[in-house]
Motif scaffolding. Structure first.
Motif, PDB file in Angstrom:
ATOM      1  N   SER A 142       0.827  -1.202   0.000  1.00  9.09           N
ATOM      2  CA  SER A 142       0.000   0.000   0.000  1.00  9.09           C
ATOM      3  C   SER A 142       0.864   1.256   0.000  1.00  9.09           C
ATOM      4  O   SER A 142       1.794   1.370   0.815  1.00  9.09           O
ATOM      5  N   TRP A 143       0.538   2.181  -0.922  1.00  5.86           N
ATOM      6  CA  TRP A 143       1.178   3.493  -0.881  1.00  5.86           C
ATOM      7  C   TRP A 143       0.855   4.140   0.463  1.00  5.86           C
ATOM      8  O   TRP A 143      -0.258   3.978   0.979  1.00  5.86           O
ATOM      9  N   VAL A 144       1.798   4.874   1.031  1.00 11.46           N
ATOM     10  CA  VAL A 144       1.549   5.674   2.231  1.00 11.46           C
ATOM     11  C   VAL A 144       1.959   7.111   1.946  1.00 11.46           C
ATOM     12  O   VAL A 144       2.696   7.379   0.987  1.00 11.46           O
ATOM     13  N   LYS A 145       1.464   8.013   2.766  1.00  4.65           N
ATOM     14  CA  LYS A 145       1.758   9.435   2.561  1.00  4.65           C
ATOM     15  C   LYS A 145       3.273   9.629   2.548  1.00  4.65           C
ATOM     16  O   LYS A 145       3.962   9.250   3.484  1.00  4.65           O
ATOM     17  N   THR A 146       3.761  10.198   1.481  1.00  5.15           N
ATOM     18  CA  THR A 146       5.201  10.326   1.255  1.00  5.15           C
ATOM     19  C   THR A 146       5.705  11.688   1.731  1.00  5.15           C
ATOM     20  O   THR A 146       5.112  12.711   1.375  1.00  5.15           O
ATOM     21  N   PRO A 147       6.786  11.698   2.497  1.00  5.96           N
ATOM     22  CA  PRO A 147       7.363  12.977   2.918  1.00  5.96           C
ATOM     23  C   PRO A 147       7.775  13.821   1.708  1.00  5.96           C
ATOM     24  O   PRO A 147       8.215  13.295   0.677  1.00  5.96           O
ATOM     25  N   VAL A 148       7.625  15.135   1.835  1.00  6.96           N
ATOM     26  CA  VAL A 148       7.909  16.074   0.751  1.00  6.96           C
ATOM     27  C   VAL A 148       9.328  15.909   0.217  1.00  6.96           C
ATOM     28  O   VAL A 148       9.551  15.947  -0.992  1.00  6.96           O
ATOM     29  N   ASN A 149      10.299  15.704   1.109  1.00  2.99           N
ATOM     30  CA  ASN A 149      11.700  15.601   0.655  1.00  2.99           C
ATOM     31  C   ASN A 149      11.938  14.385  -0.235  1.00  2.99           C
ATOM     32  O   ASN A 149      12.814  14.410  -1.093  1.00  2.99           O
ATOM     33  N   ILE A 150      11.160  13.327  -0.079  1.00  2.00           N
ATOM     34  CA  ILE A 150      11.271  12.156  -0.960  1.00  2.00           C
ATOM     35  C   ILE A 150      10.518  12.428  -2.260  1.00  2.00           C
ATOM     36  O   ILE A 150      11.023  12.170  -3.351  1.00  2.00           O
ATOM     37  N   ARG A 151       9.324  12.998  -2.125  1.00  2.00           N
ATOM     38  CA  ARG A 151       8.502  13.232  -3.308  1.00  2.00           C
ATOM     39  C   ARG A 151       9.147  14.226  -4.270  1.00  2.00           C
ATOM     40  O   ARG A 151       9.059  14.079  -5.483  1.00  2.00           O
ATOM     41  N   LYS A 152       9.835  15.237  -3.746  1.00  2.00           N
ATOM     42  CA  LYS A 152      10.444  16.243  -4.639  1.00  2.00           C
ATOM     43  C   LYS A 152      11.559  15.660  -5.495  1.00  2.00           C
ATOM     44  O   LYS A 152      11.930  16.230  -6.509  1.00  2.00           O
ATOM     45  N   HIS A 153      12.052  14.488  -5.126  1.00  2.00           N
ATOM     46  CA  HIS A 153      13.070  13.798  -5.923  1.00  2.00           C
ATOM     47  C   HIS A 153      12.462  12.757  -6.850  1.00  2.00           C
ATOM     48  O   HIS A 153      13.182  11.971  -7.472  1.00  2.00           O
ATOM     49  N   GLY A 154      11.120  12.717  -6.911  1.00  2.00           N
ATOM     50  CA  GLY A 154      10.450  11.802  -7.832  1.00  2.00           C
ATOM     51  C   GLY A 154      10.009  10.483  -7.219  1.00  2.00           C
ATOM     52  O   GLY A 154       9.416   9.658  -7.894  1.00  2.00           O
ATOM     53  N   GLY A 155      10.298  10.286  -5.932  1.00  2.00           N
ATOM     54  CA  GLY A 155       9.957   9.019  -5.297  1.00  2.00           C
ATOM     55  C   GLY A 155       8.685   9.070  -4.479  1.00  2.00           C
ATOM     56  O   GLY A 155       8.106  10.126  -4.248  1.00  2.00           O
ATOM     57  N   ALA A 156       8.265   7.913  -4.059  1.00  2.00           N
ATOM     58  CA  ALA A 156       7.138   7.759  -3.147  1.00  2.00           C
ATOM     59  C   ALA A 156       7.392   6.487  -2.343  1.00  2.00           C
ATOM     60  O   ALA A 156       8.180   5.629  -2.759  1.00  2.00           O
ATOM     61  N   ILE A 157       6.754   6.375  -1.187  1.00  2.00           N
ATOM     62  CA  ILE A 157       6.988   5.202  -0.345  1.00  2.00           C
ATOM     63  C   ILE A 157       5.723   4.355  -0.211  1.00  2.00           C
ATOM     64  O   ILE A 157       4.607   4.857  -0.329  1.00  2.00           O
ATOM     65  N   PHE A 158       5.949   3.080  -0.001  1.00  2.00           N
ATOM     66  CA  PHE A 158       4.860   2.135   0.214  1.00  2.00           C
ATOM     67  C   PHE A 158       5.310   1.123   1.252  1.00  2.00           C
ATOM     68  O   PHE A 158       6.498   1.015   1.568  1.00  2.00           O
ATOM     69  N   CYS A 159       4.339   0.413   1.813  1.00  2.00           N
ATOM     70  CA  CYS A 159       4.624  -0.544   2.887  1.00  2.00           C
ATOM     71  C   CYS A 159       3.934  -1.874   2.608  1.00  2.00           C
ATOM     72  O   CYS A 159       2.959  -1.940   1.868  1.00  2.00           O
ATOM     73  N   ASP A 160       4.448  -2.902   3.253  1.00  2.00           N
ATOM     74  CA  ASP A 160       3.788  -4.199   3.272  1.00  2.00           C
ATOM     75  C   ASP A 160       4.279  -4.965   4.486  1.00  2.00           C
ATOM     76  O   ASP A 160       5.083  -4.461   5.277  1.00  2.00           O
ATOM     77  N   ARG A 161       3.766  -6.185   4.648  1.00  2.00           N
ATOM     78  CA  ARG A 161       4.177  -7.049   5.755  1.00  2.00           C
ATOM     79  C   ARG A 161       4.628  -8.373   5.160  1.00  2.00           C
ATOM     80  O   ARG A 161       3.868  -9.059   4.483  1.00  2.00           O
ATOM     81  N   ARG A 162       5.896  -8.707   5.406  1.00  2.00           N
ATOM     82  CA  ARG A 162       6.455  -9.987   4.989  1.00  2.00           C
ATOM     83  C   ARG A 162       7.315 -10.508   6.145  1.00  2.00           C
ATOM     84  O   ARG A 162       7.903  -9.719   6.885  1.00  2.00           O
ATOM     85  N   TYR A 163       7.381 -11.823   6.277  1.00  2.00           N
ATOM     86  CA  TYR A 163       8.231 -12.444   7.309  1.00  2.00           C
ATOM     87  C   TYR A 163       7.921 -11.890   8.695  1.00  2.00           C
ATOM     88  O   TYR A 163       8.815 -11.675   9.505  1.00  2.00           O
ATOM     89  N   ASP A 164       6.633 -11.619   8.942  1.00  2.00           N
ATOM     90  CA  ASP A 164       6.162 -11.075  10.217  1.00  2.00           C
ATOM     91  C   ASP A 164       6.830  -9.741  10.563  1.00  2.00           C
ATOM     92  O   ASP A 164       7.034  -9.407  11.719  1.00  2.00           O
ATOM     93  N   THR A 165       7.178  -8.976   9.534  1.00  2.00           N
ATOM     94  CA  THR A 165       7.840  -7.678   9.704  1.00  2.00           C
ATOM     95  C   THR A 165       7.224  -6.668   8.742  1.00  2.00           C
ATOM     96  O   THR A 165       6.922  -7.000   7.596  1.00  2.00           O
ATOM     97  N   VAL A 166       7.063  -5.434   9.204  1.00  2.00           N
ATOM     98  CA  VAL A 166       6.566  -4.362   8.343  1.00  2.00           C
ATOM     99  C   VAL A 166       7.759  -3.729   7.640  1.00  2.00           C
ATOM    100  O   VAL A 166       8.730  -3.328   8.283  1.00  2.00           O
ATOM    101  N   PHE A 167       7.669  -3.657   6.325  1.00  2.00           N
ATOM    102  CA  PHE A 167       8.733  -3.063   5.521  1.00  2.00           C
ATOM    103  C   PHE A 167       8.244  -1.773   4.874  1.00  2.00           C
ATOM    104  O   PHE A 167       7.090  -1.667   4.479  1.00  2.00           O
TER     105      PHE A 167
END
Length: 188
Positions: A142-167
């Protein structure tokens, strides 16, 4: 349903309230000590918020109460579907990213869809809170709200859960995948 007025018919309201109540009662671990009658009273007094919850439900989010802000006397709903909501997948992050694609554009983007629904994308912190209530996004992300400093460089962040860990990961904001959507929150 009239999109312009963001109103549900009486039948739609009743159907939604039944679904929300059933989910609330089935998942008491998400909201120990909360009283459904108080939640329902808040919902019935805020029909536009009820419309937003219906949009969350309609797109597969399975919204549920996960908290209460006592200072503002607001109940907090998150999308609690096991996987990223089906009706909100295959979208890039925002309008700028969508417009930057030259070929194979997705139909929509997470930020505009959330705004049209009257909800907010979960932040990374909120996503981690959600994961304390169960195992979510074990096959999707799932996409999550991306900090401005990441977005201004063209990126965005997303998360998931694998191996009983949130990444938390990064991707170009213009990317989209069939298994990536977004989760939202709503205060009522």
């Amino acid at each position: 349903m009239t999109n312009r007025n963001k109103e549900l018919s009486l039948e739609q309201r009743e159907e939604l309230l039944r679904a929300l109540k059933a989910r609330f009662e089935k998942n008491m671990n998400r909201h120990k000590g909360f009283d459904w009658a108080k939640v329902q009273a808040k919902l019935e007094a805020n029909t536009e918020k009820l419309w937003s919850l219906n949009e969350m439900e309609r797109t597969g989010g399975e919204p549920d109460v996960i908290g209460h802000d006592k200072k503002k006397d607001e109940y907090i709903f998150y999308d609690c579907s096991a996987e990223s909501p089906k009706g909100r997948r295959s979208v890039c992050y925002d309008r700028e990213a969508l417009e930057s694609r030259k070929k194979h554009k997705p139909e929509n983007n997470a930020i505009d869809m959330a705004a049209a629904m009257g909800i907010e994308l979960l932040t990374e912190e909120q996503y981690r809170e959600l994961q304390k209530l169960g195992n979510f996004d074990t096959k999707t992300s799932s996409w999550v709200k991306t900090p401005v400093n990441i977005r201004k460089h063209g990126g965005a962040i997303f998360c998931d859960r694998r191996y009983d860990t949130v990444f938390v990961y990064h991707n170009g904001a213009e990317s989209y995948y069939a298994a990536r959507g977004f989760r939202g929150s709503l205060r009522v």
